[in-house]
Design a protein around this motif. Structure first.
Motif, PDB file in Angstrom:
ATOM      1  N   GLU A  28       0.797  -1.195  -0.130  1.00 12.40           N
ATOM      2  CA  GLU A  28       0.070   0.055  -0.163  1.00 12.40           C
ATOM      3  C   GLU A  28       0.695   1.113  -0.196  1.00 12.40           C
ATOM      4  OE1 GLU A  28      -3.245   2.059   3.105  1.00 12.40           O
ATOM      5  OE2 GLU A  28      -3.191  -0.146   2.839  1.00 12.40           O
ATOM      6  N   TRP A  29       1.945   1.368   0.733  1.00 12.97           N
ATOM      7  CA  TRP A  29       2.867   2.216   0.751  1.00 12.97           C
ATOM      8  C   TRP A  29       3.670   2.885  -0.358  1.00 12.97           C
ATOM      9  CZ3 TRP A  29       5.832   0.692   6.011  1.00 12.97           C
ATOM     10  CH2 TRP A  29       4.900   0.884   6.955  1.00 12.97           C
ATOM     11  N   SER A  30       3.587   1.498  -1.206  1.00 12.29           N
ATOM     12  CA  SER A  30       4.441   1.913  -2.514  1.00 12.29           C
ATOM     13  C   SER A  30       3.613   2.276  -3.644  1.00 12.29           C
ATOM     14  CB  SER A  30       5.170   0.554  -2.882  1.00 12.29           C
ATOM     15  OG  SER A  30       4.244  -0.578  -3.408  1.00 12.29           O
ATOM     16  N   ASP A  31       2.159   2.631  -3.372  1.00 12.56           N
ATOM     17  CA  ASP A  31       1.317   3.002  -4.380  1.00 12.56           C
ATOM     18  C   ASP A  31       0.887   1.777  -5.210  1.00 12.56           C
ATOM     19  OD1 ASP A  31      -0.653   4.848  -5.414  1.00 12.56           O
ATOM     20  OD2 ASP A  31       0.703   5.649  -6.886  1.00 12.56           O
ATOM     21  N   VAL A  36       6.782  -4.686  -5.614  1.00 13.68           N
ATOM     22  CA  VAL A  36       6.689  -4.572  -4.273  1.00 13.68           C
ATOM     23  C   VAL A  36       5.553  -5.709  -3.652  1.00 13.68           C
ATOM     24  CG1 VAL A  36       6.107  -3.163  -2.086  1.00 13.68           C
ATOM     25  CG2 VAL A  36       7.523  -2.239  -3.866  1.00 13.68           C
ATOM     26  N   GLY A  37       4.704  -5.857  -4.427  1.00  8.26           N
ATOM     27  CA  GLY A  37       3.249  -6.642  -4.222  1.00  8.26           C
ATOM     28  C   GLY A  37       4.114  -8.124  -4.021  1.00  8.26           C
ATOM     29  N   ALA A  41       2.140  -7.983   1.290  1.00  8.99           N
ATOM     30  CA  ALA A  41       0.824  -8.579   1.380  1.00  8.99           C
ATOM     31  C   ALA A  41       0.140  -7.710   0.472  1.00  8.99           C
ATOM     32  CB  ALA A  41       0.036  -8.768   2.675  1.00  8.99           C
ATOM     33  N   VAL A  42      -0.490  -8.166  -0.692  1.00  7.08           N
ATOM     34  CA  VAL A  42      -1.313  -7.354  -1.626  1.00  7.08           C
ATOM     35  C   VAL A  42      -2.662  -7.116  -1.308  1.00  7.08           C
ATOM     36  CG1 VAL A  42       0.314  -7.739  -3.512  1.00  7.08           C
ATOM     37  CG2 VAL A  42      -1.861  -9.184  -3.337  1.00  7.08           C
TER      38      VAL A  42
END
Length: 176
Positions: A28-31, A36-37, A41-42
């Motif tokens: 979430e922080w990485s937009d 990153v996913g 956790a996505v």
């Protein structure tokens, strides 16, 4: 040397828990960056939460190997088993308690994560320091087992099967 691995195991437990908690939010922080996913956790599915144990434990084990793991012939096998034990504990404990009471509680979920990290790392430590020997082929199988986990986490982030393990209970979605 056994004292060193005991100290590394204790630090590993602490760092894996901290990194795991951070990985819960990093996507979430990485937009919602897809790369990153792979590591964070996505969504809120059980599968995605397994990454919170695996990736920190895997990365820590690489660092640990460079310093002390290479001195232990059972290091890779102990770590491979510890990864699978932690993952299976999370799945088993989560579905057992939610199956019994009908819903989940964040405090219990976090407790399961912490217990799974501690026990999995302890089992890895016990295997690594055990007085028995293993054959080289077991280490090869262990490396393949770790590679299988890596491939599964990457693949299922983008292509999850439509079964409850992969379903986000909040949105009903799967994967990214």
């Amino acid at each position: 040397m056994k004292k060193n691995i005991k100290k590394w195991t204790k630090w590993g437990i602490v760092l894996i828990i901290i990194w795991g908690v951070l990985l819960h939010f990093v996507y979430e922080w990485s937009d919602e960056n897809a790369i990153v996913g792979i590591f964070g956790a996505v969504n809120e599915s059980t599968w995605e939460h397994l990454k919170l144990l695996f990736w920190p434990a895997f990365i820590f084990s690489i660092i640990e190997f460079m310093y002390i793991g290479k001195h232990y012939s059972k290091y890779i096998t102990g770590k491979a088993i510890s990864f699978y034990v932690g993952i299976l504990m999370i799945i088993t404990l989560f579905y057992t308690y939610t199956g019994i009471i009908g819903k989940n509680y964040v405090v219990v979920d976090i407790t399961i994560f912490i217990i799974s990290v501690v026990i999995s790392q302890y089992i890895g430590y016990k295997i690594i320091t055990a007085p028995f020997k293993i054959k080289g082929v077991i280490n090869v199988i262990s490396v393949l087992a770790i590679i299988l986990l890596i491939l599964a986490f990457v693949f299922f982030t983008f292509n999850p099967p439509h079964i409850p393990l992969f379903k986000d209970p909040k949105t009903g979605g799967y994967g990214i």
